[in-house]
Design an enzyme around this catalytic site. Structure first.
Site, PDB file in Angstrom:
ATOM      1  N   ASN A  20      41.622  41.520  34.502  1.00 57.51           N
ATOM      2  CA  ASN A  20      42.876  40.958  35.024  1.00 57.51           C
ATOM      3  C   ASN A  20      42.793  39.444  35.099  1.00 57.51           C
ATOM      4  OD1 ASN A  20      40.944  41.660  36.978  1.00 57.51           O
ATOM      5  ND2 ASN A  20      42.424  41.664  38.632  1.00 57.51           N
ATOM      6  N   ASP A  27      32.878  43.792  44.355  1.00 54.23           N
ATOM      7  CA  ASP A  27      34.318  43.544  44.395  1.00 54.23           C
ATOM      8  C   ASP A  27      34.596  42.052  44.574  1.00 54.23           C
ATOM      9  OD1 ASP A  27      36.832  44.429  43.985  1.00 54.23           O
ATOM     10  OD2 ASP A  27      37.170  45.183  46.006  1.00 54.23           O
TER      11      ASP A  27
END
Lengths: 317, 434
Positions: B104, B315
């Site tokens: 992304n 993350d």
């Protein structure tokens, strides 16, 4: 010149709705008859009279150039009066149901109706409402019997027979009526059938059709006598079943490199119309192993054979 | 500069833990030519090759370098947040020797040329291994699958829409089916966007008291449950990107019991923090999925210990001041984690919640296995991606010391025990704590 064919084969049924249900003898009988028409079609005088006085209606709910013209020529060469109806001009566009169309057509007393429809089972539905003979010229993703017969005739003429051959059918099996009819016919005639496609283009349960299943071309074409490519139905493809045409061609398009996995001298077939550079490379499509143009020639002969064999069964024949 | 030295290295007298084979000894580890030669007692005493750099690791841990399955790196397109260079510096300082960066970016990593760009850029600027995941759908739009075959051939290690879920089940089914032909791994973020709605934290009494809209756990379980059924239908290889709640564990267990090719990650944040840590609207703890309750956290840790959850990932999501110094509901979600994942995880070891080897397995061996990468092991012949850790060193995290370009760490000012003192990538020391 009007000599009756040597073969006296009669297709002992009123309709030809699919390959399903045809015996080995039925298929051989149709191919033998087709063989005779191949010779006839190569002569100057191609006209026969076995369908003289008969009315043949070609009812095409889905546009088709080659199948429709092939049936038209076949009927005309056998002496039938041939009428073409396509959906663009028909009342179906105005909302008439399929059954009403059938009843209307029936009132005109045709002898043979050749039907193509986008919905699987539509031809059978029509046949149940009509008094004439019905030939399925392709219904949805179900069957396309005359295509399988013309493919069989092409194979038989080039390879001397069908039994024992390994036939790889490649590409969009999921949406293909050609694949289904061919799988049934080739199995019936004792060939080994292998389907080759990405998993997204294989119908669930295909492994129970009596075929071997391969997901890549190297494995799929290995040892094949016949490489039968299918048209990718591009309109419903992009991103849905496959990511892109270029990736499809890269992995499943037939080019010289992939063809080399098959047996030397393997036949390349395609029912048309071709997407060059999508499922097949031009070099292969036009190459020495290609019998694609011969398939078109066989198409007219086989359709004459079907019309002839069915007409021998018509009332007052 | 000694950092580029490729002389053989002997890590001597260390506690060597290799989770890939339940190996836990005190001994020596010899590295040469970028690979691990062997790990056993007495290599040093028996004599090492001429010129070997012998490093005494008495009292320290030697383990495989960490493989982080989920890190957002700003390249291409958001280099102000993080570059491959800065992310790799942070990774090296945290003991992460392989980063799996997310697609992304801007442009999205959804074509082979962009995969190639990231790999080249990483080769030229990063000091740890970098492998990109590619987008699962074009433009991350959830509509059309990407060129999974060509992208995998270009070097994409898995396919994911990053922090977006593919809501169209038909698209997901076909992608799983198609990916199966290439044995490609699909990593899916499981959060139903409609159930998330305007929610900004866990749906709970605490959220109600803060006056914040909640995100129900069902947002995760509904999507995960759907995915598992699609995996059963299509037979693809599937990895749940970030599990946050106890209810998801039941779904996972059933999938694994049924023999499906399903694995899952939890983030370091979700196994070390809970919703109460948000306290007075601390935006650095605004995460996606949101931090859940303490019971969820405990059960996640237990699931990792038992191997039900396969991997722990950072993350890592760098956010700068203008996206974080905002009212809680308006702040961007995400926290950095590359540099702190191991040390934060060691809290659980020190408190007795998880075995050291289980923690290391979930951070190195399992992610390497799930991704099909060669690291995560100290077996002879494996790439020499190795870390040396002082398990007992106490320290206080000062955000200004962090290598990451952004400082949005949930462990701001935290008291920590244990830190990485040396990181070796492909036989070369790329980080040393002095």
């Amino acid at each position: 010149m009007n000599i009756a064919p040597k073969s006296s084969f009669v297709l002992s049924r009123r309709h030809l709705l699919g390959i399903e249900g045809l015996s080995r003898d039925d298929i051989s009988g149709l191919l033998d008859l087709g063989e005779e028409f191949v010779e006839l079609n190569r002569q100057v005088e191609k006209k026969r009279t076995s369908l003289r006085g008969r009315t043949q209606i070609n009812l095409f709910f889905e546009s088709s150039t080659r199948t429709q013209s092939s049936f038209e020529l076949a009927g005309k060469r056998l002496g039938a009066d041939v009428m073409n109806m396509s959906v663009g001009q028909s009342a179906m566009r105005k909302g008439e149901t399929l059954i009403d169309t059938a009843i209307t057509l029936n009132a005109m007393h045709p002898d043979i109706l050749v039907v193509r429809h986008h919905a699987s089972g539509a031809v059978e539905l029509l046949a149940s409402k009509l008094d004439c003979s019905v030939i399925n010229a392709g219904d949805g993703a179900h069957e396309h019997p005359t295509q399988a017969l013309l493919d069989a005739l092409t194979i038989r003429r080039n390879k001397g027979g069908i039994e024992g051959l390994l036939v790889a059918i490649c590409g969009d099996i999921l949406h293909s009526r050609v694949a289904r009819s061919n799988i049934i016919l080739l199995n019936q005639m004792g060939a080994r059938v292998r389907v080759v496609a990405p998993s997204t283009l294989l119908p669930p349960g295909i492994e129970r059709f009596g075929v071997e299943v391969a997901r890549d071309m190297r494995e799929g074409l290995n040892g094949a006598d016949i490489v039968m490519m299918l048209r990718l139905q591009r309109e419903r493809m992009n991103g849905s079943y496959i990511p892109s045409l270029s990736e499809y061609f890269h992995y499943w398009g037939l080019d010289e490199k992939k063809l080399a996995y098959a047996k030397p001298g393997a036949l390349v077939m395609h029912p048309g119309p071709m997407n060059r550079g999508v499922e097949i490379d031009s070099i292969v499509a036009d190459g020495v192993q290609s019998v694609i143009r011969e398939q078109v020639e066989m198409g007219v002969a086989v359709r004459m054979a079907v019309l002839e064999a069915l007409s021998r069964n018509l009332p007052n024949a | 500069m000694m950092l580029s030295d490729r002389r053989p290295i002997l890590l001597a007298n260390a506690r060597i833990v290799d989770p890939s084979r339940d190996f836990d000894i005190v001994g020596d580890l010899l590295i040469a030519d970028g690979t691990i030669r062997e790990a056993k007692k007495g290599i040093g005493a028996a004599g090492v090759p001429e010129g070997t750099d012998v490093i005494d690791c008495r009292g320290k841990l030697v383990a495989p370098g960490l493989v982080d399955m989920r890190a957002f790196v700003g390249e291409p397109g958001a280099g102000h947040r993080e570059t491959l260079a800065s992310a790799s510096q942070a990774a090296a300082a945290g003991g992460v020797t392989t980063i799996i960066c997310q697609p992304n970016t801007s442009p999205v990593i959804d074509d082979p040329a962009t995969v190639d760009f990231v790999l080249r850029r990483a080769r030229d600027t990063a000091i740890v291994h970098v492998h990109p995941m590619a987008a699962l759908t074009k433009g991350l739009e959830g509509k059309e699958m990407t060129e999974i075959g060509l992208l995998k051939a270009a070097g994409a290690v898995a396919f994911t829409d990053g922090d977006k879920s593919v809501t169209n089940a038909q698209v997901m089914r076909r992608a799983l089916t198609y990916a199966g032909d290439f044995d490609a791994l699909i990593v899916h973020y499981t959060e139903d966007p409609d159930l998330v709605g305007d929610g900004v934290m866990n749906e709970s009494e605490f959220a109600a008291r803060l006056g914040l809209l909640g995100i129900p756990k069902a947002a995760e379980t509904v999507m995960l449950e759907r995915d598992i059924r699609l995996v059963a239908l299509s037979g693809g290889r599937y990895h749940a990107a970030s599990i946050s709640c106890a209810e998801s564990l039941d779904v996972l267990r059933r999938a694994k019991d049924a023999g499906l090719s399903v694995t899952a990650s939890a983030s370091i944040n979700h196994i070390t923090l809970n919703e109460n840590d948000i306290g007075p609207y601390r935006t650095f703890l605004k995460l996606s999925p949101p931090l859940r309750a303490e019971d969820d956290r405990k059960l996640l840790v237990e699931a990792i210990d038992r191997g039900l959850i396969d991997t722990i990932m950072s993350d890592h999501n760098p956010q700068d001041v203008e996206t974080k110094r905002l009212p809680f509901a308006e702040a961007a979600p995400g926290a950095i984690g590359l540099e702190t994942m191991l040390t934060a995880g060691l809290r659980l070891v020190h408190s007795g919640e998880i075995e050291l080897i289980a923690l290391l397995r979930a951070m190195s061996t399992r992610p390497a296995e799930v991704l099909g990468l060669p690291g995560g092991t100290l077996k002879s012949g494996a790439p020499a991606d190795v870390i040396v850790v002082d398990l007992d060193m106490p320290w206080v995290l000062d955000p200004l010391d962090l290598k990451s370009k952004c400082k949005n760490t949930p462990f701001d000012e935290a008291r920590l025990t244990g830190r990485v003192v040396r990181t070796i990538v492909a036989g070369r020391t790329v980080y040393e704590y002095v």
